[in-house]
Motif scaffolding. Structure first.
Motif, short mmCIF file in Angstrom:
data_model
loop_
_atom_site.label_atom_id
_atom_site.label_comp_id
_atom_site.label_asym_id
_atom_site.label_seq_id
_atom_site.Cartn_x
_atom_site.Cartn_y
_atom_site.Cartn_z
N ILE A 24 0.83 -1.21 0.00
CA ILE A 24 0.00 0.00 0.00
C ILE A 24 0.86 1.26 0.00
O ILE A 24 0.35 2.36 0.08
N ALA A 25 2.17 1.08 -0.10
CA ALA A 25 3.11 2.19 0.04
C ALA A 25 2.80 3.35 -0.90
O ALA A 25 2.73 4.50 -0.46
N GLU A 26 2.65 3.09 -2.17
CA GLU A 26 2.45 4.16 -3.14
C GLU A 26 1.21 4.99 -2.81
O GLU A 26 1.25 6.22 -2.80
N ARG A 27 0.10 4.32 -2.51
CA ARG A 27 -1.14 5.04 -2.20
C ARG A 27 -1.04 5.78 -0.87
O ARG A 27 -1.50 6.92 -0.75
N VAL A 48 -6.95 -3.68 6.47
CA VAL A 48 -5.54 -4.03 6.25
C VAL A 48 -5.13 -5.24 7.07
O VAL A 48 -5.73 -5.54 8.10
N ASP A 49 -4.08 -5.89 6.61
CA ASP A 49 -3.48 -6.96 7.40
C ASP A 49 -2.28 -6.37 8.16
O ASP A 49 -1.96 -5.18 8.01
N ALA A 50 -1.64 -7.19 8.96
CA ALA A 50 -0.55 -6.71 9.81
C ALA A 50 0.61 -6.12 9.00
O ALA A 50 1.19 -5.11 9.38
N GLY A 51 0.93 -6.74 7.87
CA GLY A 51 2.02 -6.25 7.03
C GLY A 51 1.71 -4.88 6.43
O GLY A 51 2.58 -3.99 6.39
N GLN A 52 0.49 -4.71 5.98
CA GLN A 52 0.08 -3.41 5.41
C GLN A 52 0.05 -2.34 6.49
O GLN A 52 0.42 -1.19 6.24
N ALA A 54 1.95 -2.24 9.19
CA ALA A 54 3.35 -1.90 9.45
C ALA A 54 3.92 -1.03 8.34
O ALA A 54 4.66 -0.07 8.59
N GLU A 55 3.57 -1.35 7.10
CA GLU A 55 4.05 -0.57 5.95
C GLU A 55 3.56 0.88 6.06
O GLU A 55 4.33 1.82 5.88
#
Length: 163
Positions: A24-27, A48-52, A54-55
């Protein structure tokens, strides 16, 4: 809206089936840029999930997580630790989570409240980070929901509700 700044903007990820695990970094960087410009006060992430999660947190401060389930203990614990609001949507089961009518009814009868009020009160008592946002279609229903904030659940009530 006639506003110079939005107080909270969520980046919603995935569909009704849940987050897809994609970056999801770009958005989120775009929203972070709008925050830096002063057009957005706080940023949130939704579905979101845990990885998103954290990102997103590695890019900009996250003020709120809005996921479907109030029982995502790992996400809720992380939000509590970081002082981030956890806002489950469909907090009363509208998304398919079954309600335990018998347990809710027992506590509701003792308090002279509705089962909906008891469920809202239990969500509010569960965690200082958890915010409930139940939907409503009428002023009467809104008043009923607001009254749930005044219910005081005992430790015994909470034990009954958590089964």
């Amino acid at each position: 809206l006639g506003l110079d700044r939005l107080d909270l903007v969520y980046l919603r990820v995935g569909g009704m089936t849940g987050p897809g695990g994609e970056s999801i970094a770009e958005r989120f960087e775009v929203l972070a840029g709008l925050r830096e410009e002063g057009l957005i006060r706080h940023l949130g992430v939704s579905n979101v999930d845990a990885g998103q999660f954290a990102e997103a947190r590695s890019i900009a401060p996250v003020a709120a997580v809005q996921n479907q389930h109030a029982d995502d203990m790992a996400m809720l614990a992380e939000c509590e630790e970081a002082g981030i609001a956890y806002v489950p949507y469909f907090p009363l089961g509208g998304g398919g989570n079954p309600l335990d009518a018998e347990r809710l009814g027992k506590v509701a009868a003792r308090l002279g409240a509705t089962t909906t009020q008891v469920q809202l009160a239990s969500l509010l008592a569960f965690s200082p980070s958890l915010l409930a946002i139940p939907g409503t279609g009428s002023l009467d229903h809104l008043e009923e929901n607001m009254a749930a904030g005044g219910l005081v659940l005992t430790a015994e009530d909470l034990a009954v509700l958590r089964g």
